[in-house]
Design a protein around this motif. Structure first.
Motif, PDB file in Angstrom:
ATOM      1  N   UNK A 115       0.835  -1.216   0.000  1.00  0.00           N
ATOM      2  CA  UNK A 115       0.000   0.000   0.000  1.00  0.00           C
ATOM      3  C   UNK A 115       0.863   1.255   0.000  1.00  0.00           C
ATOM      4  N   UNK A 116       1.898   1.254   0.850  1.00  0.00           N
ATOM      5  CA  UNK A 116       2.780   2.416   0.924  1.00  0.00           C
ATOM      6  C   UNK A 116       3.462   2.661  -0.415  1.00  0.00           C
ATOM      7  N   UNK A 117       3.867   1.572  -1.084  1.00  0.00           N
ATOM      8  CA  UNK A 117       4.529   1.702  -2.376  1.00  0.00           C
ATOM      9  C   UNK A 117       3.595   2.327  -3.402  1.00  0.00           C
ATOM     10  N   UNK A 118       2.343   1.937  -3.394  1.00  0.00           N
ATOM     11  CA  UNK A 118       1.365   2.506  -4.321  1.00  0.00           C
ATOM     12  C   UNK A 118       1.170   3.999  -4.056  1.00  0.00           C
ATOM     13  N   UNK A 119       1.165   4.387  -2.790  1.00  0.00           N
ATOM     14  CA  UNK A 119       1.017   5.800  -2.440  1.00  0.00           C
ATOM     15  C   UNK A 119       2.211   6.619  -2.935  1.00  0.00           C
ATOM     16  N   UNK A 120       3.403   6.068  -2.774  1.00  0.00           N
ATOM     17  CA  UNK A 120       4.617   6.756  -3.212  1.00  0.00           C
ATOM     18  C   UNK A 120       4.602   6.966  -4.724  1.00  0.00           C
ATOM     19  N   UNK A 121       4.196   5.923  -5.467  1.00  0.00           N
ATOM     20  CA  UNK A 121       4.122   6.034  -6.928  1.00  0.00           C
ATOM     21  C   UNK A 121       3.100   7.086  -7.329  1.00  0.00           C
ATOM     22  N   UNK A 122       1.980   7.098  -6.628  1.00  0.00           N
ATOM     23  CA  UNK A 122       0.936   8.089  -6.928  1.00  0.00           C
ATOM     24  C   UNK A 122       1.416   9.503  -6.638  1.00  0.00           C
ATOM     25  N   UNK A 123       2.212   9.664  -5.583  1.00  0.00           N
ATOM     26  CA  UNK A 123       2.673  10.994  -5.173  1.00  0.00           C
ATOM     27  C   UNK A 123       3.800  11.524  -6.063  1.00  0.00           C
ATOM     28  N   UNK A 124       4.709  10.645  -6.481  1.00  0.00           N
ATOM     29  CA  UNK A 124       5.898  11.106  -7.187  1.00  0.00           C
ATOM     30  C   UNK A 124       5.951  10.699  -8.651  1.00  0.00           C
ATOM     31  N   UNK A 125       5.112   9.814  -9.086  1.00  0.00           N
ATOM     32  CA  UNK A 125       5.006   9.276 -10.443  1.00  0.00           C
ATOM     33  C   UNK A 125       6.026   8.168 -10.685  1.00  0.00           C
ATOM     34  N   UNK A 126       5.595   7.198 -11.443  1.00  0.00           N
ATOM     35  CA  UNK A 126       6.421   6.030 -11.762  1.00  0.00           C
ATOM     36  C   UNK A 126       7.674   6.461 -12.529  1.00  0.00           C
ATOM     37  N   UNK A 127       7.506   7.398 -13.475  1.00  0.00           N
ATOM     38  CA  UNK A 127       8.612   7.831 -14.321  1.00  0.00           C
ATOM     39  C   UNK A 127       9.706   8.533 -13.506  1.00  0.00           C
ATOM     40  N   UNK A 128       9.281   9.397 -12.594  1.00  0.00           N
ATOM     41  CA  UNK A 128      10.264  10.119 -11.779  1.00  0.00           C
ATOM     42  C   UNK A 128      11.029   9.146 -10.882  1.00  0.00           C
ATOM     43  N   UNK A 129      10.316   8.227 -10.269  1.00  0.00           N
ATOM     44  CA  UNK A 129      10.967   7.279  -9.372  1.00  0.00           C
ATOM     45  C   UNK A 129      11.943   6.381 -10.130  1.00  0.00           C
ATOM     46  N   UNK A 130      11.596   6.034 -11.362  1.00  0.00           N
ATOM     47  CA  UNK A 130      12.490   5.187 -12.157  1.00  0.00           C
ATOM     48  C   UNK A 130      13.809   5.876 -12.445  1.00  0.00           C
ATOM     49  N   UNK A 131      13.796   7.205 -12.542  1.00  0.00           N
ATOM     50  CA  UNK A 131      15.038   7.940 -12.797  1.00  0.00           C
ATOM     51  C   UNK A 131      15.974   7.888 -11.594  1.00  0.00           C
ATOM     52  N   UNK A 132      15.445   7.452 -10.452  1.00  0.00           N
ATOM     53  CA  UNK A 132      16.258   7.266  -9.243  1.00  0.00           C
ATOM     54  C   UNK A 132      16.378   5.790  -8.889  1.00  0.00           C
ATOM     55  N   UNK A 133      16.136   4.916  -9.864  1.00  0.00           N
ATOM     56  CA  UNK A 133      16.177   3.467  -9.650  1.00  0.00           C
ATOM     57  C   UNK A 133      15.224   3.047  -8.537  1.00  0.00           C
ATOM     58  N   UNK A 134      14.103   3.785  -8.450  1.00  0.00           N
ATOM     59  CA  UNK A 134      13.057   3.515  -7.447  1.00  0.00           C
ATOM     60  C   UNK A 134      13.581   3.610  -6.012  1.00  0.00           C
ATOM     61  N   UNK A 135      14.608   4.406  -5.842  1.00  0.00           N
ATOM     62  CA  UNK A 135      15.201   4.605  -4.517  1.00  0.00           C
ATOM     63  C   UNK A 135      14.778   5.981  -3.998  1.00  0.00           C
ATOM     64  N   UNK A 136      13.864   5.996  -3.050  1.00  0.00           N
ATOM     65  CA  UNK A 136      13.331   7.259  -2.525  1.00  0.00           C
ATOM     66  C   UNK A 136      14.410   8.076  -1.818  1.00  0.00           C
ATOM     67  N   UNK A 137      15.374   7.407  -1.197  1.00  0.00           N
ATOM     68  CA  UNK A 137      16.467   8.118  -0.530  1.00  0.00           C
ATOM     69  C   UNK A 137      17.280   8.933  -1.538  1.00  0.00           C
ATOM     70  N   UNK A 138      17.495   8.378  -2.731  1.00  0.00           N
ATOM     71  CA  UNK A 138      18.242   9.096  -3.767  1.00  0.00           C
ATOM     72  C   UNK A 138      17.464  10.314  -4.247  1.00  0.00           C
ATOM     73  N   UNK A 139      16.144  10.171  -4.341  1.00  0.00           N
ATOM     74  CA  UNK A 139      15.311  11.310  -4.752  1.00  0.00           C
ATOM     75  C   UNK A 139      15.465  12.467  -3.775  1.00  0.00           C
TER      76      UNK A 139
END
Length: 217
Positions: A1-25
C-alpha cells in the motif's frame, strides 16, 4: 500500500530515474536546495552587470531593443502581466536567464561579465579539457570559457528548478560521464555531480572571495 502511495505521489517515471530509490530522490532534492541560492546569486549578478553596462549608453536598452528575441520576450512579459507601463527594472527582473545570456553573447560582453582565467574545467570532471584542439592544444580564451560556463549554468538552473535528477550520470565502456554538459568550440565540458557545488563556488569566487564566504556562513 505504501509503495502505491509513493508512486501516486511522485510518479512512476520520476521514481524510475532514481532506480526507485526514494532516498536518492530526497538526496537530489537536498542538493538542489543547497545550490539554488548560489545559482540565484550568479544569475542576479549577471543580470545587473549586463544592465549596468548597457544603460551607460542606452538607459532604455530593453524598451528600445530591436533584437527579435528581446522584442518577443518583452511582448510576452507585457501580455502575461497585462501591464503596458512596466518600468525598466520590472522588465529586467522578469526577463528569463536565457534572454540575459542571449544578450550577453549578442553584445559580446563575455569578458566584461566574467573573468575565468583561473577556472580549470578538468577540476569538475576528469574527462574535460581546457584546450580546443587536441593536436595543437590551443587554450580556451576567456570569452570561450564564459560561453561554456553560461551554457552549463543555464542547463543546471533549468534542471534544478524543474526538480530533475541532477545527480544522474551515464555509464559507457566502464567510464562514468556527467549528464550536465555543453558542447562549445568542438569541446564537450561536463560537471560531475560530486563537483556541482565546487563549480558554483568557483564561479562566485571570481566576483570576490568575500561574497563566497558570506554565502557559506
Amino acid at each position: 500500500m505504501f509503495e502505491e502511495q509513493i508512486i501516486a505521489l511522485f510518479s512512476k517515471q520520476r521514481l524510475e530515474s532514481y532506480s526507485n530509490d526514494l532516498d536518492k530522490l530526497f538526496e537530489n532534492l537536498r542538493l538542489i536546495a543547497r545550490i539554488t541560492p548560489k545559482i540565484a546569486v550568479i544569475e542576479i549578478i549577471l543580470r545587473n552587470m549586463l544592465d549596468s553596462i548597457l544603460t551607460q549608453t542606452n538607459p532604455l536598452w530593453i524598451e528600445n531593443s530591436k533584437d527579435k528575441i528581446m522584442v518577443e520576450a518583452k511582448n510576452k512579459i507585457t501580455k502575461d502581466t497585462k501591464n503596458t507601463n512596466l518600468t525598466h527594472h520590472q522588465y529586467l527582473s522578469i526577463l528569463t536567464f536565457g534572454i540575459i545570456i542571449h544578450i550577453i553573447k549578442k553584445e559580446k560582453l563575455q569578458n566584461k561579465v566574467m573573468n575565468l582565467e583561473n577556472i580549470k574545467f578538468k577540476t569538475y570532471d576528469l574527462g574535460n579539457r581546457d584546450f580546443k584542439c587536441v593536436k595543437q592544444k590551443s587554450r580556451l580564451r576567456n570569452f570561450e570559457k564564459v560561453n561554456i560556463v553560461l551554457s552549463l549554468l543555464q542547463n543546471l538552473r533549468n534542471r534544478s528548478y524543474h526538480w530533475e535528477n541532477i545527480m544522474k550520470t551515464t555509464q559507457k565502456q566502464n567510464k562514468t560521464y556527467p549528464r550536465i554538459t555543453t558542447k562549445q568550440h568542438n569541446v564537450i565540458i561536463g560537471i560531475h555531480p560530486d563537483n556541482i557545488e565546487l563549480f558554483l563556488d568557483d564561479i562566485i569566487k571570481t566576483y570576490g572571495q568575500g561574497l563566497l564566504d558570506i554565502m557559506n556562513r
